[in-house]
Design a protein around this motif. Structure first.
Motif, PDB file in Angstrom:
ATOM      1  N   THR A  31     -37.126   6.347  11.133  1.00  0.00           N
ATOM      2  CA  THR A  31     -37.738   5.017  11.115  1.00  0.00           C
ATOM      3  C   THR A  31     -37.142   4.195   9.974  1.00  0.00           C
ATOM      4  OG1 THR A  31     -39.557   5.730   9.669  1.00  0.00           O
ATOM      5  CG2 THR A  31     -39.880   5.965  12.050  1.00  0.00           C
ATOM      6  N   ALA A  32     -37.591   2.925   9.884  1.00  0.00           N
ATOM      7  CA  ALA A  32     -37.090   2.029   8.839  1.00  0.00           C
ATOM      8  C   ALA A  32     -37.882   2.231   7.565  1.00  0.00           C
ATOM      9  CB  ALA A  32     -37.181   0.582   9.302  1.00  0.00           C
ATOM     10  N   GLY A  33     -37.174   2.315   6.446  1.00  0.00           N
ATOM     11  CA  GLY A  33     -37.806   2.449   5.144  1.00  0.00           C
ATOM     12  C   GLY A  33     -37.453   1.272   4.265  1.00  0.00           C
ATOM     13  N   VAL A  34     -38.489   0.689   3.653  1.00  0.00           N
ATOM     14  CA  VAL A  34     -38.288  -0.490   2.815  1.00  0.00           C
ATOM     15  C   VAL A  34     -38.384  -0.086   1.349  1.00  0.00           C
ATOM     16  CG1 VAL A  34     -39.155  -2.771   2.179  1.00  0.00           C
ATOM     17  CG2 VAL A  34     -39.176  -2.049   4.578  1.00  0.00           C
ATOM     18  N   LEU A  35     -37.348  -0.448   0.564  1.00  0.00           N
ATOM     19  CA  LEU A  35     -37.339  -0.218  -0.870  1.00  0.00           C
ATOM     20  C   LEU A  35     -37.549  -1.577  -1.538  1.00  0.00           C
ATOM     21  CD1 LEU A  35     -34.289   2.218  -1.149  1.00  0.00           C
ATOM     22  CD2 LEU A  35     -36.708   2.763  -0.815  1.00  0.00           C
ATOM     23  N   ARG A  36     -38.762  -1.761  -2.079  1.00  0.00           N
ATOM     24  CA  ARG A  36     -39.114  -3.064  -2.647  1.00  0.00           C
ATOM     25  C   ARG A  36     -38.749  -3.118  -4.135  1.00  0.00           C
ATOM     26  NH1 ARG A  36     -41.749  -5.881   1.043  1.00  0.00           N
ATOM     27  NH2 ARG A  36     -42.861  -4.752   2.703  1.00  0.00           N
ATOM     28  N   CYS A  37     -38.277  -4.310  -4.536  1.00  0.00           N
ATOM     29  CA  CYS A  37     -37.932  -4.533  -5.936  1.00  0.00           C
ATOM     30  C   CYS A  37     -38.063  -6.037  -6.232  1.00  0.00           C
ATOM     31  CB  CYS A  37     -36.515  -4.065  -6.225  1.00  0.00           C
ATOM     32  SG  CYS A  37     -36.035  -4.245  -7.960  1.00  0.00           S
ATOM     33  N   THR A  38     -38.731  -6.362  -7.322  1.00  0.00           N
ATOM     34  CA  THR A  38     -38.879  -7.749  -7.760  1.00  0.00           C
ATOM     35  C   THR A  38     -38.539  -7.829  -9.253  1.00  0.00           C
ATOM     36  OG1 THR A  38     -41.231  -7.421  -8.244  1.00  0.00           O
ATOM     37  CG2 THR A  38     -40.663  -8.240  -6.050  1.00  0.00           C
ATOM     38  N   GLN A  68     -33.795  -2.828   3.084  1.00  0.00           N
ATOM     39  CA  GLN A  68     -34.332  -1.951   4.134  1.00  0.00           C
ATOM     40  C   GLN A  68     -33.253  -0.969   4.556  1.00  0.00           C
ATOM     41  OE1 GLN A  68     -36.872  -3.278   7.649  1.00  0.00           O
ATOM     42  NE2 GLN A  68     -34.902  -2.949   8.665  1.00  0.00           N
ATOM     43  N   LEU A  69     -33.688   0.291   4.716  1.00  0.00           N
ATOM     44  CA  LEU A  69     -32.773   1.347   5.135  1.00  0.00           C
ATOM     45  C   LEU A  69     -33.243   1.854   6.491  1.00  0.00           C
ATOM     46  CD1 LEU A  69     -30.328   3.009   4.155  1.00  0.00           C
ATOM     47  CD2 LEU A  69     -31.947   4.660   3.216  1.00  0.00           C
ATOM     48  N   SER A  70     -32.378   1.717   7.518  1.00  0.00           N
ATOM     49  CA  SER A  70     -32.789   2.085   8.876  1.00  0.00           C
ATOM     50  C   SER A  70     -31.574   2.510   9.699  1.00  0.00           C
ATOM     51  CB  SER A  70     -33.481   0.886   9.541  1.00  0.00           C
ATOM     52  OG  SER A  70     -33.872   1.203  10.853  1.00  0.00           O
ATOM     53  N   PRO A  71     -31.710   3.610  10.432  1.00  0.00           N
ATOM     54  CA  PRO A  71     -32.840   4.555  10.395  1.00  0.00           C
ATOM     55  C   PRO A  71     -32.683   5.514   9.212  1.00  0.00           C
ATOM     56  CG  PRO A  71     -31.262   5.303  12.011  1.00  0.00           C
ATOM     57  CD  PRO A  71     -30.721   4.003  11.460  1.00  0.00           C
ATOM     58  N   THR A  72     -33.796   5.947   8.671  1.00  0.00           N
ATOM     59  CA  THR A  72     -33.740   6.885   7.543  1.00  0.00           C
ATOM     60  C   THR A  72     -33.363   8.276   8.026  1.00  0.00           C
ATOM     61  OG1 THR A  72     -36.124   7.241   7.772  1.00  0.00           O
ATOM     62  CG2 THR A  72     -35.412   5.607   6.150  1.00  0.00           C
ATOM     63  N   GLN A  73     -32.764   9.034   7.134  1.00  0.00           N
ATOM     64  CA  GLN A  73     -32.353  10.404   7.424  1.00  0.00           C
ATOM     65  C   GLN A  73     -32.852  11.319   6.312  1.00  0.00           C
ATOM     66  OE1 GLN A  73     -28.077  10.192   7.645  1.00  0.00           O
ATOM     67  NE2 GLN A  73     -28.070   8.784   9.399  1.00  0.00           N
ATOM     68  N   GLU A  96     -38.634   6.637  -5.872  1.00  0.00           N
ATOM     69  CA  GLU A  96     -38.425   7.957  -5.272  1.00  0.00           C
ATOM     70  C   GLU A  96     -38.615   7.834  -3.764  1.00  0.00           C
ATOM     71  OE1 GLU A  96     -37.531  12.043  -5.522  1.00  0.00           O
ATOM     72  OE2 GLU A  96     -37.653  10.592  -7.167  1.00  0.00           O
ATOM     73  N   LEU A  97     -37.556   8.091  -3.000  1.00  0.00           N
ATOM     74  CA  LEU A  97     -37.617   8.016  -1.540  1.00  0.00           C
ATOM     75  C   LEU A  97     -37.823   9.404  -0.966  1.00  0.00           C
ATOM     76  CD1 LEU A  97     -37.352   6.453   1.114  1.00  0.00           C
ATOM     77  CD2 LEU A  97     -34.862   6.796   0.982  1.00  0.00           C
ATOM     78  N   ARG A  98     -38.864   9.533  -0.121  1.00  0.00           N
ATOM     79  CA  ARG A  98     -39.165  10.802   0.545  1.00  0.00           C
ATOM     80  C   ARG A  98     -39.145  10.576   2.056  1.00  0.00           C
ATOM     81  NH1 ARG A  98     -41.143  14.503  -3.082  1.00  0.00           N
ATOM     82  NH2 ARG A  98     -41.916  13.674  -5.069  1.00  0.00           N
ATOM     83  N   VAL A  99     -38.244  11.271   2.705  1.00  0.00           N
ATOM     84  CA  VAL A  99     -38.144  11.202   4.164  1.00  0.00           C
ATOM     85  C   VAL A  99     -38.777  12.475   4.723  1.00  0.00           C
ATOM     86  CG1 VAL A  99     -36.608  10.950   6.140  1.00  0.00           C
ATOM     87  CG2 VAL A  99     -36.032   9.844   3.965  1.00  0.00           C
ATOM     88  N   VAL A 100     -39.796  12.305   5.541  1.00  0.00           N
ATOM     89  CA  VAL A 100     -40.555  13.446   6.054  1.00  0.00           C
ATOM     90  C   VAL A 100     -40.426  13.513   7.567  1.00  0.00           C
ATOM     91  CG1 VAL A 100     -42.184  13.405   4.136  1.00  0.00           C
ATOM     92  CG2 VAL A 100     -42.680  12.084   6.194  1.00  0.00           C
ATOM     93  N   LEU A 101     -40.821  14.686   8.106  1.00  0.00           N
ATOM     94  CA  LEU A 101     -40.716  14.877   9.551  1.00  0.00           C
ATOM     95  C   LEU A 101     -41.686  13.988  10.300  1.00  0.00           C
ATOM     96  CD1 LEU A 101     -39.487  16.468  11.909  1.00  0.00           C
ATOM     97  CD2 LEU A 101     -41.290  18.185  11.591  1.00  0.00           C
ATOM     98  N   LYS A 102     -42.950  13.934   9.807  1.00  0.00           N
ATOM     99  CA  LYS A 102     -43.955  13.122  10.460  1.00  0.00           C
ATOM    100  C   LYS A 102     -44.938  12.639   9.425  1.00  0.00           C
ATOM    101  CE  LYS A 102     -47.196  13.091  14.361  1.00  0.00           C
ATOM    102  NZ  LYS A 102     -47.783  13.888  15.460  1.00  0.00           N
ATOM    103  N   SER A 103     -45.283  11.389   9.487  1.00  0.00           N
ATOM    104  CA  SER A 103     -46.221  10.801   8.545  1.00  0.00           C
ATOM    105  C   SER A 103     -47.488  10.404   9.276  1.00  0.00           C
ATOM    106  CB  SER A 103     -45.599   9.565   7.879  1.00  0.00           C
ATOM    107  OG  SER A 103     -46.512   8.968   6.991  1.00  0.00           O
ATOM    108  N   LEU A 104     -48.642  10.968   8.835  1.00  0.00           N
ATOM    109  CA  LEU A 104     -49.919  10.642   9.456  1.00  0.00           C
ATOM    110  C   LEU A 104     -50.458   9.341   8.868  1.00  0.00           C
ATOM    111  CD1 LEU A 104     -51.677  14.120   9.493  1.00  0.00           C
ATOM    112  CD2 LEU A 104     -50.678  12.905  11.423  1.00  0.00           C
ATOM    113  N   PRO A 105     -50.999   8.474   9.706  1.00  0.00           N
ATOM    114  CA  PRO A 105     -51.650   7.270   9.183  1.00  0.00           C
ATOM    115  C   PRO A 105     -52.808   7.646   8.278  1.00  0.00           C
ATOM    116  CG  PRO A 105     -51.292   7.102  11.562  1.00  0.00           C
ATOM    117  CD  PRO A 105     -50.976   8.514  11.175  1.00  0.00           C
TER     118      PRO A 105
END
Length: 218
Positions: free
Chosen positions: A16-23, A74-79, A104-113
């Motif tokens: 899925t798409a992962g957003v890395l926010r920075c201001t 935005q990083l898509s699709p994440t791996q 810290e970016l964590r890419v997981v198999l499945k994320s529960l709402p």
């Protein structure tokens, strides 16, 4: 000094798409000399963006607005290979001194709402509470039955100790009341009468009757 902020940790589902926010905050006006660096994903300079390493070339996109001090990507699709730590750095000359923001970016198999996770936790806690209540109720029932059994046994023993002993059947005996007749049959009373047989025709005199009564009991 320039002040840079980023999300400390980002968790996304694989594919899925992962957003890395920075201001950032700066006392200087944003210009063409403002630069943004996401090590080693993305570079922004002179109004143009460039991907970093080859593995991010077709998957990274600038989604912020530098004039609003937003330099998110935005990083898509994440791996799974994207797992790691990334740093966001902004230079806005002459405001160039600042501390990089760390994500810290964590890419997981499945994320529960979050809502489903809450429901699952609540269900598990409810089941544990129900089991505890059932165990307590079972202990109370067993104790009540045990006390009732002890009370019944004590009452029965008390009744047995207080009950009168059965009387022995006593066969009544009356001396001389049993018949000595061989036949063992009952006989009624026997009456003997003595009459006058003098031969007189005119009178018939009875002598004093002599009555013998023989009453036998069986």
């Amino acid at each position: 000094a320039i002040d840079i902020h980023a999300d400390p940790e980002v968790t996304v589902q694989n594919g899925t798409a992962g957003v890395l926010r920075c201001t950032f905050k700066s006392s200087e006006v944003v210009s063409s000399h403002t630069t943004v660096t996401w090590y080693f994903i993305y570079y922004f300079s002179n109004g143009q963006g460039f991907p970093g390493q080859e593995e991010f070339k077709d998957r990274v996109q600038f989604i912020g607005d530098i004039n609003k001090r937003d330099v998110s990507i935005q990083l898509s699709p994440t791996q799974f290979s994207d797992n790691g730590t990334f740093f966001c750095d902004v230079k806005n000359p002459p405001d160039v001194k600042g501390t990089q923001a760390r994500t810290e970016l964590r890419v997981v198999l499945k994320s529960l709402p979050q809502s489903k996770t809450t429901v699952i936790v609540a269900g598990v806690c409810g089941a544990l509470v129900l089991l505890v209540l059932i165990a307590v109720a079972a202990c109370i029932v067993m104790r009540v039955l045990h006390n009732r059994h002890d009370y019944e046994c004590t009452s029965l023993e008390s009744m047995n100790s207080e009950a009168p002993q059965p009387r022995k059947k006593v066969e009544s005996r009356v001396e001389g009341s049993r018949s000595t007749s061989p036949s063992g049959q009952r006989q009624g009373p026997v009456i003997y009468a003595q009459l006058d047989h003098s031969g007189s025709k005119n009178s018939f005199h009875k002598m004093e009757p002599v009555v013998y009564a023989d009453i036998r009991k069986n």
